[in-house]
Design an enzyme around this catalytic site. Structure first.
Site, PDB file in Angstrom:
ATOM      1  CG  LEU A 179       8.983  17.812   8.724  1.00 42.98           C
ATOM      2  CD1 LEU A 179       9.331  16.398   9.152  1.00 42.98           C
ATOM      3  CD2 LEU A 179      10.139  18.754   9.075  1.00 42.98           C
ATOM      4  CB  CYS A 208      -5.001   6.125  10.639  1.00 47.55           C
ATOM      5  SG  CYS A 208      -5.667   4.723   9.748  1.00 47.55           S
ATOM      6  CG  ASP A 237       2.881   1.456   9.579  1.00 45.77           C
ATOM      7  OD1 ASP A 237       2.341   2.318  10.278  1.00 45.77           O
ATOM      8  OD2 ASP A 237       3.269   1.667   8.415  1.00 45.77           O
ATOM      9  CE  LYS A 295      -1.774   1.556   4.051  1.00 45.93           C
ATOM     10  NZ  LYS A 295      -1.476   2.965   4.363  1.00 45.93           N
ATOM     11  CG  ASN A 296       2.197   2.746   3.540  1.00 45.15           C
ATOM     12  OD1 ASN A 296       1.045   3.084   3.247  1.00 45.15           O
ATOM     13  ND2 ASN A 296       2.579   2.487   4.778  1.00 45.15           N
ATOM     14  NE  ARG A 308      -7.066   4.610   5.578  1.00 48.19           N
ATOM     15  CZ  ARG A 308      -7.569   5.826   5.751  1.00 48.19           C
ATOM     16  NH1 ARG A 308      -8.290   6.084   6.803  1.00 48.19           N
ATOM     17  NH2 ARG A 308      -7.311   6.773   4.900  1.00 48.19           N
ATOM     18  NE  ARG A 317      -0.355  10.443  10.043  1.00 46.03           N
ATOM     19  CZ  ARG A 317      -0.695   9.388   9.304  1.00 46.03           C
ATOM     20  NH1 ARG A 317      -1.898   8.869   9.413  1.00 46.03           N
ATOM     21  NH2 ARG A 317       0.153   8.859   8.443  1.00 46.03           N
TER      22      ARG A 317
HETATM   23  C1  EPZ Z   1       4.059   6.899   6.323  1.00 48.01           C
HETATM   24  O1  EPZ Z   1       3.278   7.955   6.865  1.00 48.01           O
HETATM   25  C2  EPZ Z   1       3.137   5.719   6.199  1.00 48.01           C
HETATM   26  N1  EPZ Z   1       2.025   6.073   5.326  1.00 48.01           N
HETATM   27  C3  EPZ Z   1       2.626   5.312   7.570  1.00 48.01           C
HETATM   28  O2  EPZ Z   1       1.839   4.135   7.425  1.00 48.01           O
HETATM   29  C4  EPZ Z   1       3.798   5.000   8.474  1.00 48.01           C
HETATM   30  O3  EPZ Z   1       3.333   4.712   9.772  1.00 48.01           O
HETATM   31  C5  EPZ Z   1       4.758   6.194   8.516  1.00 48.01           C
HETATM   32  O4  EPZ Z   1       5.149   6.559   7.176  1.00 48.01           O
HETATM   33  C6  EPZ Z   1       6.020   5.947   9.322  1.00 48.01           C
HETATM   34  O5  EPZ Z   1       6.683   4.846   8.803  1.00 48.01           O
HETATM   35  C7  EPZ Z   1       2.202   6.059   4.009  1.00 48.01           C
HETATM   36  O6  EPZ Z   1       3.268   5.781   3.483  1.00 48.01           O
HETATM   37  C8  EPZ Z   1       1.001   6.365   3.177  1.00 48.01           C
HETATM   38  P1  EPZ Z   1       6.041  10.386   8.320  1.00 48.01           P
HETATM   39  P2  EPZ Z   1       3.789   9.458   6.835  1.00 48.01           P
HETATM   40  O7  EPZ Z   1       5.899  11.632   7.520  1.00 48.01           O
HETATM   41  O8  EPZ Z   1       4.482   9.720   5.566  1.00 48.01           O
HETATM   42  C9  EPZ Z   1       6.033  13.601  11.874  1.00 48.01           C
HETATM   43  C10 EPZ Z   1      -0.064   2.746   7.665  1.00 48.01           C
HETATM   44  O9  EPZ Z   1      -0.693   2.248   8.630  1.00 48.01           O
HETATM   45  N2  EPZ Z   1       5.917  14.601  10.806  1.00 48.01           N
HETATM   46  O10 EPZ Z   1       7.305   9.614   8.226  1.00 48.01           O
HETATM   47  O11 EPZ Z   1       2.643  10.303   7.223  1.00 48.01           O
HETATM   48  C11 EPZ Z   1       4.744  12.808  12.032  1.00 48.01           C
HETATM   49  O12 EPZ Z   1       3.800  13.508  12.817  1.00 48.01           O
HETATM   50  C12 EPZ Z   1       0.424   4.184   7.719  1.00 48.01           C
HETATM   51  O13 EPZ Z   1       0.150   2.140   6.602  1.00 48.01           O
HETATM   52  C13 EPZ Z   1       5.982  15.944  11.128  1.00 48.01           C
HETATM   53  O14 EPZ Z   1       6.139  16.325  12.284  1.00 48.01           O
HETATM   54  O15 EPZ Z   1       4.835   9.399   8.039  1.00 48.01           O
HETATM   55  C14 EPZ Z   1       5.218  11.533  12.655  1.00 48.01           C
HETATM   56  O16 EPZ Z   1       5.386  11.707  14.028  1.00 48.01           O
HETATM   57  C15 EPZ Z   1       0.019   4.878   8.967  1.00 48.01           C
HETATM   58  N3  EPZ Z   1       5.848  16.860  10.120  1.00 48.01           N
HETATM   59  C16 EPZ Z   1       6.596  11.339  12.016  1.00 48.01           C
HETATM   60  O17 EPZ Z   1       6.981  12.617  11.518  1.00 48.01           O
HETATM   61  C17 EPZ Z   1       5.665  16.485   8.823  1.00 48.01           C
HETATM   62  O18 EPZ Z   1       5.564  17.367   7.950  1.00 48.01           O
HETATM   63  C18 EPZ Z   1       6.610  10.318  10.882  1.00 48.01           C
HETATM   64  O19 EPZ Z   1       5.749  10.740   9.835  1.00 48.01           O
HETATM   65  C19 EPZ Z   1       5.610  15.129   8.502  1.00 48.01           C
HETATM   66  C20 EPZ Z   1       5.731  14.196   9.519  1.00 48.01           C
END
Ligand code: EPZ
Length: 417
Positions: free
Chosen positions: A126, A117, A306, A22-23, A398, A122
């Site tokens: 960044l 979710c 995850d 998915k991701n 999802r 979130r």
């Molecule tokens: C991706 O989410 C995945 N989703 C998530 O999977 C996964 O849990 C996550 O990466 C971490 O591995 C998809 O790929 C669609 P991040 P993403 O940006 O990109 C903070 C699932 O169940 N952050 O790496 O949203 C954020 O709040 C899903 O399949 C900021 O502060 O994750 C979090 O604490 C859920 N500012 C951390 O970074 C930003 O601008 C990681 O987020 C962006 C993120």
């Protein structure tokens, strides 16, 4: 409203093939709009709610998408829209990845804040900061982001945290930008490598994906590609946990064992016999799992957030006390309350959970609160005595293609009602 009804107690045994990730497929679908002179063919696309919403977004933008089994053809040759309405953006987090892709193609975009979710805050700071450094102006008005970049410019930029989504947005925005963009402290997840491989198959020039520094040499045009999406590592871990918690014996095909290394080593610590060969992983569970002293989630190659809920559910039945520390998403422990309804003993304090293993769980009426939390309830229900009913299963839809059929094929007793 559909729900899952699971009669627990049967060991999960047998073999299945794991579906596409998915991701990985979500950003790859967004990336496909960067090609305006051919039709992309993308194989191994799972039939999931998030994928189907992404297809709706593509169609809204004017892209022709057709599905034949697990293969999608994406024709983005016509003039592409710049706007994604709130009702589509709000349905998933990865809708934000369209920001970099639309700007790269059209030099402007109007999108609302993404949904997804609820795992705690979130933010998208960044993403915005990285695109601003590449020359975008981003204004927020009435819940919409108005993004403009008459000319994107290449540069060296550093993420303050290796965000998966922000890394993807930067790669998409930069691949058609003249010059060399260097992204430091990039996310190293395998899905980033898959996106880079897809973009390179379209003629982009990206190297270093999978390391902390990604270098993108801008090209003038991308062409169509024929690409197969990587296997879903979190779905693979889910099925392994199903077998581990039920005293089962499972063989998974279509996996990349090195993507699963951290989870496999934790499963081995629980007493599971794990063998990995080529694209296959086999797990034989012990009569009772052993507790794990400490799991801490971290960006790849650390233990995946995850997979945390999946292990939380599994460890409720392990012999001894386990401890989990969640470092990525604040609200991942919401599922603990539901597991407690089934007899689990979990004490949550801030980002820590202490799990005192119990000898059995009992079936109960529970509710999925997010995708992986929903999958965690399935894991617990498969091992519980009696019947568990899980509602809110739209969350589970999802991320898991064919879950009910797969589990029944593996000897479980699961119905969707
Ligand atoms: C991706 O989410 C995945 N989703 C998530 O999977 C996964 O849990 C996550 O990466 C971490 O591995 C998809 O790929 C669609 P991040 P993403 O940006 O990109 C903070 C699932 O169940 N952050 O790496 O949203 C954020 O709040 C899903 O399949 C900021 O502060 O994750 C979090 O604490 C859920 N500012 C951390 O970074 C930003 O601008 C990681 O987020 C962006 C993120």
């Amino acid at each position: 409203m559909s729900r899952l009804v699971i009669e627990g107690g049967a060991p999960v045994c047998g073999s299945i093939a794991v579906h596409g990730a998915k991701n990985a497929v979500l950003p790859i679908l967004a990336a496909s709009i960067l090609c305006d002179d051919g039709v992309n063919v993308i194989h191994n696309c799972p039939d999931l709610r998030d994928v189907n919403i992404t297809i709706e977004i593509l169609r809204y933008l004017g892209v022709k998408v057709t599905r034949m089994g697990n293969t999608l053809t994406i024709d983005a040759r016509k003039r592409l829209g710049c706007h994604i309405p709130e009702h589509l953006m709000q349905q998933l987090r990865s809708s934000i990845i369209f920001m970099g892709a639309i700007v790269a193609r059209n030099h402007k975009a109007k999108i609302s804040m993404p949904g997804g979710c609820e795992l705690g805050p979130r933010p998208i700071d960044l993403h915005n900061k990285a695109l601003a450094e590449l020359g975008c102006t981003i204004k927020e008005k009435k819940g919409y982001l108005f993004v403009r970049a008459r000319k994107l410019k290449s540069k060296t930029l550093t993420l303050s945290f290796p965000s998966v989504g922000a890394t993807e947005n930067t790669m998409l925005a930069a691949c058609l930008t003249p010059g060399v963009t260097v992204l430091e402290n990039a996310a190293k997840e395998p899905e980033i490598v898959d996106l880079a491989n897809f973009l390179n198959a379209m003629g982009a020039s990206i190297c270093g994906a999978g390391t902390s520094t990604i270098t993108i040499h801008g090209v003038t045009r991308l062409h169509a590609a024929d690409y197969t999406v990587m296997p879903d590592r979190i779905a693979a871990i889910t099925y392994l946990c199903c077998a581990a918690v039920t005293g089962g014996n499972i063989t998974l095909h279509n996996t990349v064992p090195e993507h699963l290394e951290t989870a496999l080593s934790e499963l081995a610590k629980c007493g599971c016999r794990v063998e990995a060969q080529n694209h296959t992983v086999r797990l034989v569970a012990p009569p009772r799992l052993m507790a794990i002293e400490n799991i801490t989630t971290a960006p790849y190659p650390g233990f995946p957030t995850d997979a945390q809920s999946l292990f939380l559910a599994m460890l409720t039945l392990a012999d001894g006390t386990s401890s989990i520390c969640e470092r990525i998403f604040k609200s991942r422990f919401k599922v603990a309350e539901e597991l407690q309804k089934m007899g689990a003993s979990i004490a949550v304090q801030a980002d820590h959970a202490m799990i005192s293993g119990v000898s059995s769980l009992k079936g109960a009426q529970v509710s999925a609160c997010d995708l992986r939390g929903g999958a965690a309830l399935v894991i617990a229900a498969l091992a519980a005595k009696g019947t568990t009913e899980i509602d809110n299963i739209h969350f589970i839809d999802r991320g898991y293609d064919n879950l009910v059929a797969n589990l029944n094929h593996l000897g479980a007793n699961v119905k969707r009602i």
